[in-house]
Design a protein around this motif. Structure first.
Motif, mmCIF file in Angstrom:
data_model
loop_
_atom_site.group_PDB
_atom_site.id
_atom_site.type_symbol
_atom_site.label_atom_id
_atom_site.label_comp_id
_atom_site.label_asym_id
_atom_site.label_seq_id
_atom_site.Cartn_x
_atom_site.Cartn_y
_atom_site.Cartn_z
ATOM 1 N N ASN A 15 24.075 -7.303 -8.191
ATOM 2 C CA ASN A 15 24.137 -5.843 -8.252
ATOM 3 C C ASN A 15 23.645 -5.151 -6.977
ATOM 4 O OD1 ASN A 15 24.984 -5.835 -11.051
ATOM 5 N ND2 ASN A 15 22.876 -6.413 -11.554
ATOM 6 N N GLN A 16 23.346 -5.912 -5.965
ATOM 7 C CA GLN A 16 22.775 -5.308 -4.765
ATOM 8 C C GLN A 16 23.272 -6.011 -3.510
ATOM 9 O OE1 GLN A 16 18.520 -5.583 -4.487
ATOM 10 N NE2 GLN A 16 18.373 -4.205 -2.721
ATOM 11 N N SER A 17 23.739 -5.224 -2.551
ATOM 12 C CA SER A 17 24.141 -5.772 -1.259
ATOM 13 C C SER A 17 23.492 -4.965 -0.147
ATOM 14 C CB SER A 17 25.663 -5.762 -1.109
ATOM 15 O OG SER A 17 26.155 -4.448 -1.056
ATOM 16 N N GLU A 18 23.431 -5.563 1.027
ATOM 17 C CA GLU A 18 22.799 -4.929 2.181
ATOM 18 C C GLU A 18 23.772 -4.944 3.351
ATOM 19 O OE1 GLU A 18 19.373 -6.152 5.451
ATOM 20 O OE2 GLU A 18 19.183 -6.850 3.374
#
Length: 235
Positions: A152-155
Motif C-alpha cells: 500500500n505504499q511506494s516511494e
C-alpha cells in the motif's frame, strides 16, 4: 552544451576555455567555491570542471554540496587538481565526481574526457520502456523510479542521472552479473576515460537510496572477484 570551469588560476582557466570553445562548447569561468555554487544555480551547466584547491570552499566541498542539492540538471563533474596521490583520487570520486585529471594535463585529453562524460547515457531503442520487479517500477521515458515499500505504499526515488541509469541497467537485466568494464561500456561507452572505481562509488551511492541496509544489500549484490548483480523477482 554548457560547461562551468571552476579554476582559481586564470591562465589555466583560459586555456581550458579556449580548448573547449574551439570544439563548440559554451563555457563560463569562476575562481572560487562560493561563486561556483551560485553559478551552478544560475547557469545549470551540463558539466563542471572543478579544481580541487580553491579559495574559500575547496573543490571537495563544492562537489559534495552540488550532489546533496542537485538543481534542475544533475551536472557531470570532472575534478581537476595538481594533487596526484591515490587517496586524493579516491576522496574526489567518493564525494560524487565522475572523473579525475591531474595537472599538468593535455588539453586534447581534457576535451576527450569532457566528450566522453557528455555522451554518458543509456543506449536504448525508441519504444516506451518500463521495467517492473517486485519492489521497483522504472519508467525510462519519464525518467522516474519508484520503490514499493509495501503493498500500500511506494516511494519516488530521488536519483541523479547516473544513479537512474545504473538502476535501469540492473532492473532491466535481473540476476545478470556485471563486471566494472561491462557497466562502463553499457552506461558510458567504450570511449570512457578515467578510473574504473567510479562504478563502485555510484553503486554505493545508489545502495544508500534503495537498500534497507546499505551495508548488507538486498537488491544490488556484490559478486566477489567479479562485480555486481541485481536480485528482485519480477512481478
Amino acid at each position: 552544451m554548457e560547461i562551468l570551469i571552476v579554476e582559481d588560476e586564470l591562465e589555466i582557466a583560459r586555456l581550458i576555455q579556449l580548448s573547449l570553445e574551439k570544439e563548440g562548447f559554451s563555457c563560463h569561468i569562476c575562481r572560487d567555491g562560493l561563486s561556483a555554487l551560485q553559478m551552478v544555480q544560475e547557469h545549470q551547466p551540463d558539466l563542471i570542471i572543478l579544481d580541487l584547491m580553491l579559495p574559500g570552499l575547496d573543490g571537495l566541498e563544492v562537489c559534495a554540496r552540488i550532489r546533496q542539492k542537485p538543481g534542475m540538471k544533475d551536472p557531470y563533474i570532472l575534478m581537476l587538481t595538481a594533487k596526484g596521490e591515490e587517496i586524493d583520487r579516491v576522496i574526489g570520486l567518493s564525494t560524487g565526481a565522475d572523473d579525475y585529471m591531474v595537472k599538468p594535463f593535455s588539453p586534447r585529453e581534457l576535451v576527450a574526457r569532457v566528450r566522453a562524460l557528455l555522451r554518458r547515457s543509456l543506449r536504448q531503442g525508441g519504444q516506451h520502456q518500463v521495467y517492473r520487479t517486485q519492489h521497483f517500477l522504472v519508467d525510462v521515458d519519464q525518467r522516474s523510479a519508484n520503490l514499493q515499500l509495501n503493498p500500500n505504499q511506494s516511494e519516488i526515488l530521488d536519483l541523479t542521472t547516473l544513479e537512474f541509469n545504473l538502476l535501469t541497467t540492473f532492473v532491466s537485466n535481473p540476476s545478470r552479473v556485471w563486471n566494472r568494464t561491462q557497466l562502463i561500456d553499457k552506461l558510458w561507452g567504450s570511449d570512457f576515460y578515467g578510473d574504473e572505481r567510479v562504478v563502485d562509488t555510484h553503486v554505493a551511492r545508489l545502495r544508500k537510496k534503495i537498500e534497507p541496509d546499505p551495508a548488507n544489500p538486498t537488491f544490488i549484490k556484490t559478486v566477489v572477484g567479479v562485480g555486481y548483480k541485481f536480485e528482485d523477482p519480477a512481478t
